[in-house]
Design a protein around this motif. Structure first.
Motif, PDB file in Angstrom:
ATOM      1  N   THR A  58       7.151   0.503  -9.306  1.00  0.00           N
ATOM      2  CA  THR A  58       7.055  -0.637 -10.205  1.00  0.00           C
ATOM      3  C   THR A  58       7.562  -1.892  -9.497  1.00  0.00           C
ATOM      4  OG1 THR A  58       7.628   0.947 -11.920  1.00  0.00           O
ATOM      5  CG2 THR A  58       7.536  -1.359 -12.560  1.00  0.00           C
ATOM      6  N   ILE A  59       8.678  -1.727  -8.802  1.00  0.00           N
ATOM      7  CA  ILE A  59       9.197  -2.802  -7.964  1.00  0.00           C
ATOM      8  C   ILE A  59       9.509  -2.186  -6.602  1.00  0.00           C
ATOM      9  CG2 ILE A  59      10.760  -4.810  -7.953  1.00  0.00           C
ATOM     10  CD1 ILE A  59      11.873  -3.808 -10.593  1.00  0.00           C
ATOM     11  N   GLY A  60       9.584  -2.997  -5.579  1.00  0.00           N
ATOM     12  CA  GLY A  60      10.039  -2.529  -4.279  1.00  0.00           C
ATOM     13  C   GLY A  60       8.915  -2.047  -3.384  1.00  0.00           C
ATOM     14  N   ARG A  61       9.319  -1.659  -2.172  1.00  0.00           N
ATOM     15  CA  ARG A  61       8.317  -1.270  -1.177  1.00  0.00           C
ATOM     16  C   ARG A  61       8.641   0.100  -0.603  1.00  0.00           C
ATOM     17  NH1 ARG A  61       8.003  -5.236   3.545  1.00  0.00           N
ATOM     18  NH2 ARG A  61      10.239  -4.825   3.573  1.00  0.00           N
ATOM     19  N   VAL A  62       7.585   0.801  -0.195  1.00  0.00           N
ATOM     20  CA  VAL A  62       7.747   2.052   0.541  1.00  0.00           C
ATOM     21  C   VAL A  62       7.234   1.794   1.950  1.00  0.00           C
ATOM     22  CG1 VAL A  62       7.046   4.461   0.728  1.00  0.00           C
ATOM     23  CG2 VAL A  62       7.388   3.432  -1.522  1.00  0.00           C
ATOM     24  N   LEU A  63       8.052   2.050   2.951  1.00  0.00           N
ATOM     25  CA  LEU A  63       7.596   1.873   4.324  1.00  0.00           C
ATOM     26  C   LEU A  63       7.658   3.200   5.056  1.00  0.00           C
ATOM     27  CD1 LEU A  63       9.705  -0.841   3.707  1.00  0.00           C
ATOM     28  CD2 LEU A  63       8.194  -1.596   5.548  1.00  0.00           C
ATOM     29  N   ILE A  64       6.585   3.520   5.748  1.00  0.00           N
ATOM     30  CA  ILE A  64       6.571   4.735   6.546  1.00  0.00           C
ATOM     31  C   ILE A  64       6.286   4.330   7.979  1.00  0.00           C
ATOM     32  CG2 ILE A  64       5.473   6.970   6.926  1.00  0.00           C
ATOM     33  CD1 ILE A  64       4.834   7.050   3.952  1.00  0.00           C
ATOM     34  N   GLY A  65       7.179   4.693   8.869  1.00  0.00           N
ATOM     35  CA  GLY A  65       7.047   4.266  10.258  1.00  0.00           C
ATOM     36  C   GLY A  65       7.020   2.749  10.362  1.00  0.00           C
ATOM     37  N   GLY A  66       7.744   2.084   9.472  1.00  0.00           N
ATOM     38  CA  GLY A  66       7.820   0.636   9.510  1.00  0.00           C
ATOM     39  C   GLY A  66       6.650  -0.059   8.839  1.00  0.00           C
ATOM     40  N   GLU A  67       5.651   0.720   8.400  1.00  0.00           N
ATOM     41  CA  GLU A  67       4.456   0.108   7.834  1.00  0.00           C
ATOM     42  C   GLU A  67       4.509   0.137   6.322  1.00  0.00           C
ATOM     43  OE1 GLU A  67      -0.349   0.878   7.950  1.00  0.00           O
ATOM     44  OE2 GLU A  67       0.969   2.076   9.231  1.00  0.00           O
ATOM     45  N   ASP A  68       4.214  -0.997   5.715  1.00  0.00           N
ATOM     46  CA  ASP A  68       4.236  -1.083   4.260  1.00  0.00           C
ATOM     47  C   ASP A  68       3.064  -0.285   3.682  1.00  0.00           C
ATOM     48  OD1 ASP A  68       4.443  -1.721   1.616  1.00  0.00           O
ATOM     49  OD2 ASP A  68       4.720  -3.889   1.954  1.00  0.00           O
ATOM     50  N   MET A  69       3.369   0.586   2.722  1.00  0.00           N
ATOM     51  CA  MET A  69       2.347   1.484   2.186  1.00  0.00           C
ATOM     52  C   MET A  69       1.693   0.944   0.925  1.00  0.00           C
ATOM     53  SD  MET A  69       1.858   4.199   3.943  1.00  0.00           S
ATOM     54  CE  MET A  69       2.246   3.711   5.615  1.00  0.00           C
ATOM     55  N   ALA A  70       2.023  -0.292   0.537  1.00  0.00           N
ATOM     56  CA  ALA A  70       1.466  -0.832  -0.704  1.00  0.00           C
ATOM     57  C   ALA A  70      -0.055  -0.763  -0.668  1.00  0.00           C
ATOM     58  CB  ALA A  70       1.933  -2.273  -0.887  1.00  0.00           C
ATOM     59  N   GLY A  71      -0.647  -0.283  -1.739  1.00  0.00           N
ATOM     60  CA  GLY A  71      -2.100  -0.243  -1.848  1.00  0.00           C
ATOM     61  C   GLY A  71      -2.753   0.899  -1.104  1.00  0.00           C
ATOM     62  N   LYS A  72      -1.976   1.721  -0.431  1.00  0.00           N
ATOM     63  CA  LYS A  72      -2.579   2.860   0.274  1.00  0.00           C
ATOM     64  C   LYS A  72      -2.503   4.116  -0.586  1.00  0.00           C
ATOM     65  CE  LYS A  72      -2.303   1.533   5.035  1.00  0.00           C
ATOM     66  NZ  LYS A  72      -2.168   2.037   6.394  1.00  0.00           N
ATOM     67  N   GLY A  73      -3.620   4.768  -0.730  1.00  0.00           N
ATOM     68  CA  GLY A  73      -3.677   5.983  -1.535  1.00  0.00           C
ATOM     69  C   GLY A  73      -3.112   7.170  -0.784  1.00  0.00           C
ATOM     70  N   PRO A  74      -2.958   8.280  -1.486  1.00  0.00           N
ATOM     71  CA  PRO A  74      -2.379   9.491  -0.878  1.00  0.00           C
ATOM     72  C   PRO A  74      -3.169   9.964   0.334  1.00  0.00           C
ATOM     73  CG  PRO A  74      -2.754   9.807  -3.226  1.00  0.00           C
ATOM     74  CD  PRO A  74      -3.340   8.493  -2.882  1.00  0.00           C
ATOM     75  N   ASN A  75      -4.491   9.694   0.312  1.00  0.00           N
ATOM     76  CA  ASN A  75      -5.303  10.170   1.432  1.00  0.00           C
ATOM     77  C   ASN A  75      -5.229   9.255   2.644  1.00  0.00           C
ATOM     78  OD1 ASN A  75      -6.494   8.319  -0.199  1.00  0.00           O
ATOM     79  ND2 ASN A  75      -8.558   9.162  -0.096  1.00  0.00           N
ATOM     80  N   GLU A  76      -4.556   8.097   2.477  1.00  0.00           N
ATOM     81  CA  GLU A  76      -4.465   7.164   3.602  1.00  0.00           C
ATOM     82  C   GLU A  76      -3.070   7.131   4.206  1.00  0.00           C
ATOM     83  OE1 GLU A  76      -7.148   3.462   2.337  1.00  0.00           O
ATOM     84  OE2 GLU A  76      -5.790   4.139   0.773  1.00  0.00           O
ATOM     85  N   ARG A  77      -2.178   7.950   3.688  1.00  0.00           N
ATOM     86  CA  ARG A  77      -0.808   7.913   4.196  1.00  0.00           C
ATOM     87  C   ARG A  77      -0.552   9.072   5.149  1.00  0.00           C
ATOM     88  NH1 ARG A  77       3.040   5.589  -0.631  1.00  0.00           N
ATOM     89  NH2 ARG A  77       1.527   4.079  -1.382  1.00  0.00           N
ATOM     90  N   PRO A  78       0.353   8.862   6.094  1.00  0.00           N
ATOM     91  CA  PRO A  78       0.631   9.939   7.059  1.00  0.00           C
ATOM     92  C   PRO A  78       1.576  10.978   6.472  1.00  0.00           C
ATOM     93  CG  PRO A  78       1.955   8.024   7.581  1.00  0.00           C
ATOM     94  CD  PRO A  78       1.111   7.633   6.407  1.00  0.00           C
TER      95      PRO A  78
END
Ligand code: ATP
Ligand code: MG
Lengths: 358, 345
Positions: A58-78
């Motif tokens: 709802t608020i905040g960001r998720v970063l994986i390997g330093g990359e912002d995951m906003a707008g990426k679906g489950p099939n696009e994440r590592p």
């Protein structure tokens, strides 16, 4: 396969009006075996689904390997998620299950089945490729789920209480297995559980959650020896809890007035003078006989033999205290009047707060 | 059977078996047997039998005239003998005419005219088309209903699907007739938009096209396609869909590899029901085409029974349709790899 770090930056998640996860910051190192521990409904699955992309924070960001995951679906994440109920595809063979992620990536059939075979061998199921998931035992299904998730070469493997459906013996075996697999593939594991034994046994670090809030993030040893809040103290391991009022603090040493007499302990956090506090002493930190710091006379009520250790259930002033002692000849004939002693370092003094059990 | 006796005791066991046997007898064996028996014989009325009788009576009348004008007793007796002989023959033929002898054989099946056979094949083809179209239309609907999140949405969708079925089937078909008619709703709208000219009969003749029947049929039988699919789709563990997505599968692949395989028994049942209903539907093509758009086979069957009054032929037609439908069921079960057990579920 290389692990990636996962960072939750001021992440908060709401479902309608209810807040499932309070704003939290959390960094999980690359290649770490990280557990999230907490009672049912505290928001563990929600956090995992946020990392995997099924839920947008709802608020905040998720970063994986330093990359912002906003707008990426489950099939696009590592990431790859292992579901609480495994969610194997019942109509496909074990090998097809494992190869599914590669099939989705357009890998040719021969190639992906070869890869599936390698992964099945990694989880010691080399000869089971042609079987259906329903033909396997619980532990084997478990390993198929792991192989299926590893097939897509994720940088982060997310596991949602994957062992909860197994019986105790198998669970203990699978703990070691999971840990070994994680060491072998070297990727980041985020492991969810409400079983503290599991979290302590497997993890590099553990986050303890309660009601959508992070209580403490620490290595298992630290978590056990130095719990940061009354909740963590009582959720992880056993505690004797003695309520009292804080009389004096000097240099981290706290003097507390309790119905059982004055107790000397260590302050945790900064409770205010005169405020109600909780004194916590682990059962195995208590000894028989008076000590320099603290001595409490008690009456022995029951003796529970555990084998290598003995639990003594003692009462004093309407309160029950439990002592865990190494078993030995002295434990056979105990007088009913005892004195319990513990050091200043073993009594941790917390400001009043929520406990894990009632 | 032994277990039945063990479970219920001898008396009750026999009773249960008797009830089951009666059930099968009343619902399957008797009607089907009667229909098949009817289709396997015909009345061997040589078409000219009436003519022969008429001719005999004519002859007799002439002979009587001859006999009346004859004075010679011997020749008169000769005429009367001839009359008696012809009378006997006529009586025999008359008996044959009112109650012709049955002949058993497959002629009712083989005697189908080329035109009727063409209509038969075309009907099967149309029914397959309706089934395929209904499947394409209904799958997304069933998916939406089954996986609708939140009980409220599911209820709304279900009600939206069921409410039209509270209305009589005929009324629903007539509603479509009104929509698609020459001066129907659609042509009306087109005319209002100035795209067709109703006064000069410049309307679009929707009803003369078989697709009008398709449309009404799909509308009429949607529920039979949707419900079995919803039933199976509802049992799908949603985590499987999420797992597939998490593993990187596109929506198309998730449907093809995870959802449709799971829904197969429901799809098979839906297809079977829709095919049987549309292949055997009388009212929809009868109302929608009004004789303009080519008959369906069911209409031929109807006519054999009630217009040609040839029940034997009608039965043969009906049995042919039944055979095709049964074959369709078996093929579907084979194709979808489902057994009776799955379908019963
Ligand atoms: N889709 C949702 N809609 C509304 N509320 C939800 C949803 N998912 C979870 N919640 C709520 O969020 C809170 C946290 O749920 P979550 O599933 O994360 O708990 P958990 O820690 O995984 O529990 P468990 O150990 O029982 O699996 C719960 O109170 C739950 O009711
Ligand atoms: Mg959960």
């Amino acid at each position: 396969m290389r692990g990636k770090d996962v960072r939750l930056d001021q992440v908060s998640i709401r479902f309608g009006d209810s807040i499932a996860v309070q704003p939290l910051n959390l960094t999980i190192e690359a290649g770490e075996f990280f557990s999230i521990l907490g009672p049912s409904g505290c928001g563990k699955t929600t956090i995992l689904r946020t990392v995997s992309g099924f839920i947008e924070p709802t608020i905040g960001r998720v970063l994986i390997g330093g990359e912002d995951m906003a707008g990426k679906g489950p099939n696009e994440r590592p990431t790859a998620l292992i579901f609480q109920n495994l969610a194997l595809f019942p109509l496909m063979s074990v090998a097809e299950n494992v190869a599914f992620g590669l099939e989705a990536r357009g890998v040719a059939k021969a190639e992906r089945l070869k890869r599936a075979q390698e992964l099945l061998e990694l989880v010691a199921l080399g000869g089971y490729g042609d079987k259906k998931p329903s033909d396997l035992s619980g532990g084997q299904r478990q390993r198929v789920a792991i192989a299926r998730a590893l097939a897509v070469e994720p940088s982060v493997l997310l596991l949602d209480e994957p062992l909860s459906a197994l019986d105790l013996k198998l669970r203990q075996h699978m703990r070691a297995e999971l840990r070994a697999i994680q060491k072998r593939v070297g990727i980041t594991f985020i492991y969810i559980t409400h079983d503290q034994g599991e979290a302590l046994a497997m993890s590099d670090r553990v986050a303890v959650m309660s009601r959508g809030r992070l209580e403490q993030v620490a290595a298992p040893d630290t978590l056990y020896a130095e719990p940061a809040t009354p909740f963590v103290a009582t959720f992880v391991g056993e505690q004797n809890v003695i309520r009292g009022t804080l009389r004096r603090i000097s240099n981290g040493a706290a003097s507390v007035d309790t119905p059982l007499g004055p107790i000397e302990g260590r302050e945790v956090g900064t409770p205010a003078i005169g405020a109600p506090v909780l004194v916590m002493v682990r059962p195995e930190r208590m000894t028989l006989g008076a000590t320099r710091d603290n001595s409490i006379p008690v009456t022995l009520k029951a003796r529970h033999l555990e084998g290598p250790s003995v639990n003594l259930e003692c009462v004093t002033g309407g309160q029950t205290l439990t002592v865990t002692l190494a078993n030995g000849p002295a434990m056979r004939e105990l007088p009913s009047d005892l004195v319990l002693g513990f050091g200043r370092e073993d009594a941790r003094v917390y400001a009043e707060g929520a406990l894990a059990h009632g | 059977m032994a277990s039945l006796f063990r479970a219920y005791g001898r008396g009750l066991g026999v009773l249960l078996l008797a009830i089951a046997a009666l059930w099968i007898l009343a619902l399957i064996v008797v009607p089907l047997g009667a229909m098949i028996e009817q289709s396997l014989w015909w009345k061997d009325s040589k078409g000219d039998i009436t003519l022969q009788i008429d001719r005999l009576y004519n002859d007799m009348a002439t002979l009587q005239l001859d006999a009346a004008g004859e004075t010679d007793a011997a020749r008169k007796a000769g005429f009367e003998a001839q009359i008696a002989q012809k009378q006997a023959l006529a009586t025999e033929l008359e008996a044959q005419e009112t109650n012709p002898p049955k002949t058993y054989g497959l002629a009712n099946f083989t005697r189908m005219s080329a035109l009727h056979f063409y209509i038969f094949v075309r009907t099967i083809f149309y029914a397959l088309m309706v089934t395929a179209l209904a499947l394409v239309v209904c799958y997304p609907m069933a998916y939406a209903v089954a996986l609708a999140s939140g009980p409220r949405k599911a209820i709304v969708l279900t009600v939206a699907l069921i409410v039209p079925y509270a209305i009589n089937e005929l009324l629903r078909v007539y509603a479509w007739l009104m929509i698609l008619d020459y001066r129907g709703v659609i042509n009306g709208i087109l005319a209002w938009l100035g795209m067709v000219d109703l006064d000069n009969r410049g309307w679009i003749p929707f009803l003369e096209n078989p697709s009008a029947v398709f449309l009404a049929m799909i509308y009429t039988y949607v529920l039979f396609m949707v419900f079995p699919m919803v039933n199976t789709l509802e049992t799908l563990d949603r985590n499987q869909i999420e797992a597939a997505r998490d593993l990187g599968a596109s929506s198309f692949r998730i449907h093809r590899r995870v959802i449709i395989p799971h829904a197969k028994p429901g799809i098979a049942v839906g297809c079977i029901m829709t095919f049987m209903l549309s292949a055997g539907s009388y009212s929809v093509p009868a109302i929608m085409t009004r004789g303009q758009g080519g008959d369906w086979f069911s209409q031929l069957v109807y006519r054999q029974f009630y217009e040609s009054n040839n029940w034997n032929m009608g039965s043969a037609y009906a049995v042919s349709l039944l055979v095709v439908c049964t074959a369709f069921i078996l093929i579907m079960m084979r194709l979808f790899g489902v057994g009776l057990r799955d379908i019963a579920k």
